[in-house]
Design a protein around this motif. Structure first.
Motif, PDB file in Angstrom:
ATOM      1  N   LYS A   1       4.189  10.594  -6.330  1.00  0.00           N
ATOM      2  CA  LYS A   1       5.368  10.996  -7.086  1.00  0.00           C
ATOM      3  C   LYS A   1       4.973  11.545  -8.451  1.00  0.00           C
ATOM      4  CE  LYS A   1      10.040   9.232  -7.933  1.00  0.00           C
ATOM      5  NZ  LYS A   1      10.905   8.034  -7.860  1.00  0.00           N
ATOM      6  N   ALA A   2       3.901  10.973  -9.013  1.00  0.00           N
ATOM      7  CA  ALA A   2       3.437  11.421 -10.326  1.00  0.00           C
ATOM      8  C   ALA A   2       2.538  12.656 -10.233  1.00  0.00           C
ATOM      9  CB  ALA A   2       2.693  10.293 -11.029  1.00  0.00           C
ATOM     10  N   ARG A   3       1.749  12.753  -9.160  1.00  0.00           N
ATOM     11  CA  ARG A   3       0.732  13.819  -9.073  1.00  0.00           C
ATOM     12  C   ARG A   3       1.130  14.977  -8.153  1.00  0.00           C
ATOM     13  NH1 ARG A   3      -4.032  10.878 -10.511  1.00  0.00           N
ATOM     14  NH2 ARG A   3      -5.268  12.781 -10.202  1.00  0.00           N
ATOM     15  N   ARG A   4       2.081  14.741  -7.247  1.00  0.00           N
ATOM     16  CA  ARG A   4       2.614  15.748  -6.325  1.00  0.00           C
ATOM     17  C   ARG A   4       1.618  16.185  -5.249  1.00  0.00           C
ATOM     18  NH1 ARG A   4       7.927  15.123  -6.518  1.00  0.00           N
ATOM     19  NH2 ARG A   4       8.700  15.190  -8.658  1.00  0.00           N
ATOM     20  N   VAL A   5       0.411  16.587  -5.632  1.00  0.00           N
ATOM     21  CA  VAL A   5      -0.593  17.048  -4.666  1.00  0.00           C
ATOM     22  C   VAL A   5      -1.914  16.356  -4.967  1.00  0.00           C
ATOM     23  CG1 VAL A   5      -1.849  19.011  -3.709  1.00  0.00           C
ATOM     24  CG2 VAL A   5       0.527  19.302  -4.458  1.00  0.00           C
TER      25      VAL A   5
ATOM     26  N   LEU B   1      -5.713  17.810   1.849  1.00  0.00           N
ATOM     27  CA  LEU B   1      -4.746  17.747   0.761  1.00  0.00           C
ATOM     28  C   LEU B   1      -3.397  17.249   1.275  1.00  0.00           C
ATOM     29  CD1 LEU B   1      -5.284  21.004  -1.353  1.00  0.00           C
ATOM     30  CD2 LEU B   1      -5.800  18.660  -2.026  1.00  0.00           C
ATOM     31  N   TYR B   2      -2.744  16.407   0.462  1.00  0.00           N
ATOM     32  CA  TYR B   2      -1.422  15.887   0.809  1.00  0.00           C
ATOM     33  C   TYR B   2      -0.425  16.298  -0.256  1.00  0.00           C
ATOM     34  CZ  TYR B   2      -4.183  12.863   3.887  1.00  0.00           C
ATOM     35  OH  TYR B   2      -5.057  12.394   4.820  1.00  0.00           O
ATOM     36  N   LYS B   3       0.801  16.611   0.175  1.00  0.00           N
ATOM     37  CA  LYS B   3       1.882  16.986  -0.730  1.00  0.00           C
ATOM     38  C   LYS B   3       3.011  15.962  -0.629  1.00  0.00           C
ATOM     39  CE  LYS B   3       1.072  21.988  -0.427  1.00  0.00           C
ATOM     40  NZ  LYS B   3       1.682  23.294  -0.076  1.00  0.00           N
ATOM     41  N   TYR B   4       3.633  15.686  -1.773  1.00  0.00           N
ATOM     42  CA  TYR B   4       4.759  14.749  -1.824  1.00  0.00           C
ATOM     43  C   TYR B   4       6.042  15.489  -1.459  1.00  0.00           C
ATOM     44  CZ  TYR B   4       7.965  11.239  -3.751  1.00  0.00           C
ATOM     45  OH  TYR B   4       8.949  10.304  -3.917  1.00  0.00           O
ATOM     46  N   LEU B   5       6.790  14.979  -0.477  1.00  0.00           N
ATOM     47  CA  LEU B   5       7.931  15.702   0.068  1.00  0.00           C
ATOM     48  C   LEU B   5       9.284  15.063  -0.214  1.00  0.00           C
ATOM     49  CD1 LEU B   5       7.024  16.923   3.673  1.00  0.00           C
ATOM     50  CD2 LEU B   5       7.340  18.288   1.621  1.00  0.00           C
ATOM     51  N   ALA B   6       9.316  13.827  -0.635  1.00  0.00           N
ATOM     52  CA  ALA B   6      10.586  13.102  -0.719  1.00  0.00           C
ATOM     53  C   ALA B   6      11.581  13.799  -1.620  1.00  0.00           C
ATOM     54  CB  ALA B   6      10.348  11.679  -1.204  1.00  0.00           C
TER      55      ALA B   6
ATOM     56  N   ILE C   1      -6.644   9.828  -3.393  1.00  0.00           N
ATOM     57  CA  ILE C   1      -5.579   8.865  -3.082  1.00  0.00           C
ATOM     58  C   ILE C   1      -6.186   7.488  -2.801  1.00  0.00           C
ATOM     59  CG2 ILE C   1      -3.799   8.220  -1.406  1.00  0.00           C
ATOM     60  CD1 ILE C   1      -3.111  11.122  -1.079  1.00  0.00           C
ATOM     61  N   VAL C   2      -7.243   7.451  -1.999  1.00  0.00           N
ATOM     62  CA  VAL C   2      -7.895   6.178  -1.668  1.00  0.00           C
ATOM     63  C   VAL C   2      -8.382   5.491  -2.939  1.00  0.00           C
ATOM     64  CG1 VAL C   2      -9.863   5.112  -0.506  1.00  0.00           C
ATOM     65  CG2 VAL C   2      -8.530   6.890   0.663  1.00  0.00           C
ATOM     66  N   GLN C   3      -9.016   6.251  -3.841  1.00  0.00           N
ATOM     67  CA  GLN C   3      -9.525   5.673  -5.081  1.00  0.00           C
ATOM     68  C   GLN C   3      -8.400   5.141  -5.956  1.00  0.00           C
ATOM     69  OE1 GLN C   3     -11.837   8.774  -6.914  1.00  0.00           O
ATOM     70  NE2 GLN C   3     -13.372   8.818  -5.275  1.00  0.00           N
ATOM     71  N   GLU C   4      -7.311   5.919  -6.072  1.00  0.00           N
ATOM     72  CA  GLU C   4      -6.191   5.511  -6.922  1.00  0.00           C
ATOM     73  C   GLU C   4      -5.474   4.283  -6.366  1.00  0.00           C
ATOM     74  OE1 GLU C   4      -5.159   6.647  -9.854  1.00  0.00           O
ATOM     75  OE2 GLU C   4      -6.783   8.102  -9.993  1.00  0.00           O
ATOM     76  N   VAL C   5      -5.278   4.243  -5.046  1.00  0.00           N
ATOM     77  CA  VAL C   5      -4.618   3.087  -4.422  1.00  0.00           C
ATOM     78  C   VAL C   5      -5.468   1.828  -4.594  1.00  0.00           C
ATOM     79  CG1 VAL C   5      -3.890   2.083  -2.219  1.00  0.00           C
ATOM     80  CG2 VAL C   5      -3.290   4.440  -2.763  1.00  0.00           C
ATOM     81  N   THR C   6      -6.754   1.961  -4.374  1.00  0.00           N
ATOM     82  CA  THR C   6      -7.664   0.826  -4.555  1.00  0.00           C
ATOM     83  C   THR C   6      -7.620   0.316  -5.991  1.00  0.00           C
ATOM     84  OG1 THR C   6      -9.125   1.703  -2.836  1.00  0.00           O
ATOM     85  CG2 THR C   6     -10.047   0.046  -4.323  1.00  0.00           C
ATOM     86  N   LYS C   7      -7.592   1.244  -6.939  1.00  0.00           N
ATOM     87  CA  LYS C   7      -7.556   0.872  -8.358  1.00  0.00           C
ATOM     88  C   LYS C   7      -6.276   0.112  -8.693  1.00  0.00           C
ATOM     89  CE  LYS C   7      -7.930   2.961 -12.975  1.00  0.00           C
ATOM     90  NZ  LYS C   7      -8.058   4.242 -13.716  1.00  0.00           N
ATOM     91  N   GLN C   8      -5.142   0.547  -8.128  1.00  0.00           N
ATOM     92  CA  GLN C   8      -3.870  -0.106  -8.421  1.00  0.00           C
ATOM     93  C   GLN C   8      -3.749  -1.487  -7.797  1.00  0.00           C
ATOM     94  OE1 GLN C   8      -0.174   1.890  -7.943  1.00  0.00           O
ATOM     95  NE2 GLN C   8      -0.751   3.706  -9.120  1.00  0.00           N
ATOM     96  N   LEU C   9      -4.323  -1.671  -6.604  1.00  0.00           N
ATOM     97  CA  LEU C   9      -4.109  -2.908  -5.844  1.00  0.00           C
ATOM     98  C   LEU C   9      -5.249  -3.918  -5.951  1.00  0.00           C
ATOM     99  CD1 LEU C   9      -2.552  -1.436  -2.570  1.00  0.00           C
ATOM    100  CD2 LEU C   9      -1.357  -2.484  -4.504  1.00  0.00           C
TER     101      LEU C   9
ATOM    102  N   ILE D   1       0.840  -1.199   0.000  1.00  0.00           N
ATOM    103  CA  ILE D   1       0.000   0.000   0.000  1.00  0.00           C
ATOM    104  C   ILE D   1       0.875   1.248   0.000  1.00  0.00           C
ATOM    105  CG2 ILE D   1      -1.694   1.310   1.344  1.00  0.00           C
ATOM    106  CD1 ILE D   1      -2.825  -1.350   2.319  1.00  0.00           C
ATOM    107  N   GLU D   2       1.936   1.253   0.808  1.00  0.00           N
ATOM    108  CA  GLU D   2       2.835   2.408   0.851  1.00  0.00           C
ATOM    109  C   GLU D   2       3.499   2.641  -0.503  1.00  0.00           C
ATOM    110  OE1 GLU D   2       5.623   2.029   3.983  1.00  0.00           O
ATOM    111  OE2 GLU D   2       4.161   2.384   5.578  1.00  0.00           O
ATOM    112  N   ALA D   3       3.917   1.560  -1.152  1.00  0.00           N
ATOM    113  CA  ALA D   3       4.548   1.704  -2.469  1.00  0.00           C
ATOM    114  C   ALA D   3       3.574   2.294  -3.477  1.00  0.00           C
ATOM    115  CB  ALA D   3       5.064   0.346  -2.953  1.00  0.00           C
ATOM    116  N   ALA D   4       2.308   1.873  -3.408  1.00  0.00           N
ATOM    117  CA  ALA D   4       1.289   2.414  -4.323  1.00  0.00           C
ATOM    118  C   ALA D   4       1.061   3.898  -4.060  1.00  0.00           C
ATOM    119  CB  ALA D   4      -0.008   1.629  -4.167  1.00  0.00           C
TER     120      ALA D   4
END
Length: 437
Positions: free
Chosen positions: A351-355, A402-407, A361-369, A342-345
């Motif tokens: 990483k692709a969407r940034r914000v 809203l969440y922002k990608y920080l890495a 996020i929940v919908q996209e993670v569910t779709k991927q997994l 789940i974390e990798a997803a």
């Protein structure tokens, strides 16, 4: 359960084909219905794996033709598509496959390879990578290793270091096979030298590796003089250790066997039950008589044992069904395995969407997994919180949803400040990486 599902699927497929001309609307409704009620039963993945296990064993014995086996496996894959928890099926399938491969006699090479290829086509390489690793360990790596080992023995002059014992070792990759607790057992003197000889050979050819013997997964063929007749017994490694004790003693108590062999209590009782309490396979005699093995029981060779067969296979009494705490523990292990996925997803998406907002996020993670399992909203939320704590994500100051990608910013900061302690002028390139994608 699975047989009735296949019969029901065939029935309604026939109705839709003959009465409705394979209309897409009816096909989609049938698929939706099967997916719904199959996932109502939490044990559907286990039952499906057991069905596959039975079919593979029948194919290995020749009870089913290759054409029949292939047709059934095609139908099983259709049911497999309906499962939402495919990772649970993978867990049980790997466990059943391990028993078939280590047993040696219950493997149909063509059927096994065919089903693995069907799973790969359905779920991708990542799903079957460890399963293929298991298969290659037995069919390729172990065979090549044993061929080299026997060539080495034949090239040596002098007495046979194995003492005439035909040793066959299967070297398994720890990460590919189902998790096994290290089994403790004191081997007979005849086999200690064999194990040490192989260990020295293996470690001299593969430096940096470590061997852990899994005695609970092995088996042995031994000759036994029972009464006036000689039999060849196919037994587990634990059963072999027990039977060889009676070369030096006419009668042994439960406590004496436990002390000498050091076999874990639960395994010792099950193996003694198989040797003394199963009608037609009771090569040992237990006193007092009974179906259960308890402390204080004594055992002796059953000279009255008789069988029409020269070769007698003695199985091991199956362990009791999983208790409720054991089921909870199994479920907890599955949940732990899901966390890094789940974390990798999440990292891939951010990483692709940034914000992104929480719901997206929940919908996209569910779709991927969803091809592997259906992640719960609660679990996704907990993994987001974990990534925030480790500074891979942060909440927006104005909108908390809203969440922002920080890495990426963290990596840049590390590059600016990191310096090697040996030379202040030479920058040391270090990266703080997000969870492995």
């Amino acid at each position: 359960f699975v047989t009735r599902l296949l019969q029901m699927k065939d029935k309604y497929d026939t109705i839709i084909r003959e009465s409705f001309g394979n209309d897409k609307l009816f096909q989609n409704a049938l698929s939706s219905s099967f997916e719904n009620f199959m996932n109502l039963n939490v044990r559907s993945p286990e039952y499906l794996s057991l069905f596959v296990d039975d079919r593979m064993r029948r194919a290995a014995r020749g009870s089913d033709s290759d054409v029949e086996t292939e047709a059934v496996l095609d139908k099983v894959i259709v049911l497999f598509r309906y499962l939402q928890e495919k990772d649970v099926f993978e867990k049980y399938y790997k466990s059943h496959l391990a028993k078939r491969l280590l047993g040696g006699r219950d493997v149909s090479d063509d059927a096994e390879r065919s089903f693995i290829q069907k799973l790969k086509a359905e779920c991708g390489y990542q799903f079957t990578s460890k399963i293929e690793g298991m298969y290659n360990d037995i069919m390729r790596t172990s065979r090549d290793t044993m061929s080299s080992f026997k060539s080495m023995l034949q090239s040596q002059a002098g007495p046979d270091p194995l003492g005439g014992i035909d040793l066959n070792v299967q070297v398994l990759t720890t990460g590919s096979w189902p998790t096994q607790q290290g089994s403790k057992c004191t081997m007979p003197k005849e086999l200690e030298q064999c194990c040490e000889t192989f260990r020295s050979f293996y470690l001299s050819n593969f430096t940096g590796r470590r061997l852990n013997w899994q005695f609970n997964m092995g088996q042995a063929d031994i000759r036994a003089q029972l009464g006036k007749r000689t039999h060849e017994l196919v037994v587990s490694t634990y059963q072999m250790c027990i039977l060889l004790l009676f070369n030096d003693a006419a009668c042994l108590s439960y406590e004496e066997i436990a002390q000498v062999t050091e076999i874990p209590t639960a395994d010792l009782k099950r193996n003694l039950q198989s040797l003394a309490c199963v009608k037609g396979k009771n090569v040992l005699r237990k006193d007092p008589q009974g179906k259960e093995v308890n402390a204080g029981d004594s055992f002796a060779v059953n000279d009255a044992f008789s069988s029409k067969l020269y070769k007698v296979k003695i199985g091991v009494v199956a362990a009791q069904k999983e208790t409720e705490p054991e089921k909870q523990e199994t479920r907890q292990r599955i949940e732990e395995d899901r966390k890094p996925q789940i974390e990798a997803a999440i990292v891939r998406i951010m990483k692709a969407r940034r914000v992104l907002d929480h719901n997206t996020i929940v919908q996209e993670v569910t779709k991927q997994l969803q091809a592997r399992f259906m992640p719960s909203t609660v679990l996704i939320k907990k993994r987001i919180e974990s990534l925030i704590e480790r500074e891979f994500l942060e909440r927006d100051r104005d909108d908390r949803k809203l969440y922002k990608y920080l890495a990426w910013a963290h990596v840049k900061a590390t590059r600016r400040t990191a310096r090697t302690p040996l030379s202040a002028s030479a920058p040391q390139r270090r990266r703080t990486r997000p969870p492995r994608v």
